[in-house]
Motif scaffolding. Structure first.
Motif, PDB file in Angstrom:
ATOM      1  N   VAL A  33       0.710  -0.916   0.399  1.00 20.98           N
ATOM      2  CA  VAL A  33       0.194   0.038  -0.071  1.00 20.98           C
ATOM      3  C   VAL A  33       0.620   1.644   0.155  1.00 20.98           C
ATOM      4  N   VAL A  34       1.765   1.283   1.427  1.00 14.84           N
ATOM      5  CA  VAL A  34       3.007   2.265   0.981  1.00 14.84           C
ATOM      6  C   VAL A  34       3.716   2.992  -0.258  1.00 14.84           C
ATOM      7  N   ASP A  35       4.375   1.289  -0.641  1.00 13.62           N
ATOM      8  CA  ASP A  35       4.562   1.459  -2.525  1.00 13.62           C
ATOM      9  C   ASP A  35       4.369   2.105  -3.630  1.00 13.62           C
ATOM     10  N   SER A  36       2.056   1.988  -3.162  1.00 13.49           N
ATOM     11  CA  SER A  36       1.814   1.959  -4.468  1.00 13.49           C
ATOM     12  C   SER A  36       1.904   4.145  -3.757  1.00 13.49           C
ATOM     13  N   LEU A  37       2.170   4.222  -2.763  1.00 15.43           N
ATOM     14  CA  LEU A  37       1.439   6.159  -2.091  1.00 15.43           C
ATOM     15  C   LEU A  37       2.312   6.332  -3.016  1.00 15.43           C
ATOM     16  N   VAL A  38       3.730   5.443  -2.441  1.00 11.14           N
ATOM     17  CA  VAL A  38       4.809   6.076  -2.645  1.00 11.14           C
ATOM     18  C   VAL A  38       4.357   6.175  -4.803  1.00 11.14           C
ATOM     19  N   ALA A  39       4.672   5.764  -5.338  1.00  9.02           N
ATOM     20  CA  ALA A  39       4.917   5.283  -6.805  1.00  9.02           C
ATOM     21  C   ALA A  39       3.806   6.614  -7.175  1.00  9.02           C
ATOM     22  N   ASN A  40       2.495   6.808  -6.716  1.00  5.37           N
ATOM     23  CA  ASN A  40       1.825   7.303  -7.461  1.00  5.37           C
ATOM     24  C   ASN A  40       0.529   7.991  -7.192  1.00  5.37           C
ATOM     25  N   VAL A  41       1.635   8.670  -6.150  1.00  2.44           N
ATOM     26  CA  VAL A  41       1.168   9.963  -5.812  1.00  2.44           C
ATOM     27  C   VAL A  41       2.026  10.323  -4.807  1.00  2.44           C
ATOM     28  N   PHE A  42       2.825  10.137  -3.970  1.00  3.74           N
ATOM     29  CA  PHE A  42       4.427  11.462  -4.045  1.00  3.74           C
ATOM     30  C   PHE A  42       5.219  11.484  -5.250  1.00  3.74           C
ATOM     31  N   THR A  43       5.289  10.345  -5.798  1.00  3.37           N
ATOM     32  CA  THR A  43       6.630  10.616  -7.111  1.00  3.37           C
ATOM     33  C   THR A  43       6.310  11.224  -8.057  1.00  3.37           C
ATOM     34  N   PRO A  44       5.353  11.597  -8.205  1.00  4.08           N
ATOM     35  CA  PRO A  44       4.699  11.920  -9.051  1.00  4.08           C
ATOM     36  C   PRO A  44       4.647  14.193  -8.282  1.00  4.08           C
ATOM     37  N   ILE A  45       4.233  13.531  -7.578  1.00  4.33           N
ATOM     38  CA  ILE A  45       4.957  15.200  -6.983  1.00  4.33           C
ATOM     39  C   ILE A  45       6.062  15.868  -6.748  1.00  4.33           C
ATOM     40  N   ILE A  46       6.505  15.137  -6.273  1.00  2.77           N
ATOM     41  CA  ILE A  46       7.941  15.451  -6.432  1.00  2.77           C
ATOM     42  C   ILE A  46       8.758  15.741  -7.509  1.00  2.77           C
ATOM     43  N   GLY A  47       7.735  14.107  -8.531  1.00  2.00           N
ATOM     44  CA  GLY A  47       8.600  14.433 -10.069  1.00  2.00           C
ATOM     45  C   GLY A  47       8.434  16.407 -10.455  1.00  2.00           C
ATOM     46  N   GLN A  52      12.001  15.420 -12.629  1.00  2.00           N
ATOM     47  CA  GLN A  52      12.115  14.036 -12.640  1.00  2.00           C
ATOM     48  C   GLN A  52      11.374  13.378 -11.907  1.00  2.00           C
ATOM     49  N   THR A  53      11.212  11.981 -12.211  1.00  4.30           N
ATOM     50  CA  THR A  53      10.727  11.258 -10.570  1.00  4.30           C
ATOM     51  C   THR A  53      11.558  10.420 -10.475  1.00  4.30           C
ATOM     52  N   ASP A  54      12.799   9.894 -11.040  1.00  4.80           N
ATOM     53  CA  ASP A  54      13.932   9.071 -10.800  1.00  4.80           C
ATOM     54  C   ASP A  54      13.970   9.607 -10.471  1.00  4.80           C
ATOM     55  N   GLY A  70      22.122   8.575  -6.863  1.00  2.00           N
ATOM     56  CA  GLY A  70      19.915   8.437  -6.663  1.00  2.00           C
ATOM     57  C   GLY A  70      19.714   7.590  -6.214  1.00  2.00           C
ATOM     58  N   ALA A  71      20.190   6.252  -6.897  1.00  2.00           N
ATOM     59  CA  ALA A  71      19.389   5.313  -6.432  1.00  2.00           C
ATOM     60  C   ALA A  71      19.153   5.355  -4.620  1.00  2.00           C
ATOM     61  N   PHE A  72      20.271   5.899  -3.916  1.00  2.00           N
ATOM     62  CA  PHE A  72      20.165   6.148  -2.232  1.00  2.00           C
ATOM     63  C   PHE A  72      19.339   7.072  -1.938  1.00  2.00           C
ATOM     64  N   LEU A  73      19.019   8.322  -2.931  1.00  2.00           N
ATOM     65  CA  LEU A  73      17.997   9.449  -2.512  1.00  2.00           C
ATOM     66  C   LEU A  73      16.221   8.687  -2.618  1.00  2.00           C
ATOM     67  N   ASN A  74      16.529   7.860  -3.991  1.00  2.00           N
ATOM     68  CA  ASN A  74      15.092   7.158  -3.997  1.00  2.00           C
ATOM     69  C   ASN A  74      14.818   6.286  -2.739  1.00  2.00           C
ATOM     70  N   THR A  75      15.817   5.997  -2.194  1.00  2.00           N
ATOM     71  CA  THR A  75      15.548   5.251  -1.033  1.00  2.00           C
ATOM     72  C   THR A  75      15.020   6.050   0.367  1.00  2.00           C
ATOM     73  N   VAL A  76      16.034   6.872   0.804  1.00  2.00           N
ATOM     74  CA  VAL A  76      15.835   8.082   1.269  1.00  2.00           C
ATOM     75  C   VAL A  76      14.249   8.288   1.719  1.00  2.00           C
ATOM     76  N   PHE A  79      11.989   6.316   2.715  1.00  2.00           N
ATOM     77  CA  PHE A  79      12.059   5.641   3.865  1.00  2.00           C
ATOM     78  C   PHE A  79      11.252   7.264   4.777  1.00  2.00           C
ATOM     79  N   VAL A  80      11.472   8.362   4.174  1.00  2.00           N
ATOM     80  CA  VAL A  80      10.822   9.459   5.084  1.00  2.00           C
ATOM     81  C   VAL A  80       9.707   9.326   4.673  1.00  2.00           C
ATOM     82  N   ILE A  81       8.710   8.435   3.725  1.00  2.00           N
ATOM     83  CA  ILE A  81       7.679   9.002   3.375  1.00  2.00           C
ATOM     84  C   ILE A  81       6.656   7.446   4.090  1.00  2.00           C
TER      85      ILE A  81
END
Length: 129
Positions: A33-47, A52-54, A70-76, A79-81
């Motif tokens: 559920v959280v992965d979906s929230l990150v991928a579909n809600v927060f990542t587009p906002i960050i993008g 960029q989203t990735d 960049g991969a570390f930044l994605n993980t951080v 984690f924060v979300i």
């Protein structure tokens, strides 16, 4: 060998282990559920904010070494979300728990009731073993 097997069965059937297993399974389900929230809600906002989203393609070249920050930044970010989501869920739970009426709280078993029930369950379990 039979004694070892019986001890192992007792270990597996302990209430704490079952509760941990249930919590682990719920945690795994919550992760999707959280992965979906990150991928579909927060990542587009960050993008939208950063263009960029990735961030996994972001690297830093130092001589012959390539550092993939960049991969570390994605993980951080994930984690924060996740931490923020859990924090909000706990806060909402605590607020809802505080909203319970006095009558509902009065229906809760006392510590003595719970301990008596545990004692009776353990006694029944020992008789059945």
């Amino acid at each position: 060998m039979s004694n070892l097997w019986n001890d192992f069965k007792k270990f597996l059937m302990q209430g704490d282990l079952v509760a941990i297993a249930v919590a682990f399974i719920l945690g795994a389900a919550f992760k999707s559920v959280v992965d979906s929230l990150v991928a579909n809600v927060f990542t587009p906002i960050i993008g939208g904010i950063f263009g960029q989203t990735d961030f996994s393609g972001l690297t830093l070249d130092v001589g012959d070494i390539r550092i993939g920050y960049g991969a570390f930044l994605n993980t951080v970010i994930s984690f924060v979300i996740i931490g923020l989501t859990l924090f909000v869920i706990v806060k909402v739970y605590e607020k809802m728990k505080a909203m319970r009426s006095t009558e509902e709280k009065a229906d809760d078993p006392t510590e003595l009731d719970v301990l008596t029930e545990i004692r009776d369950l353990l006694a029944a379990q020992q008789r059945g073993a």
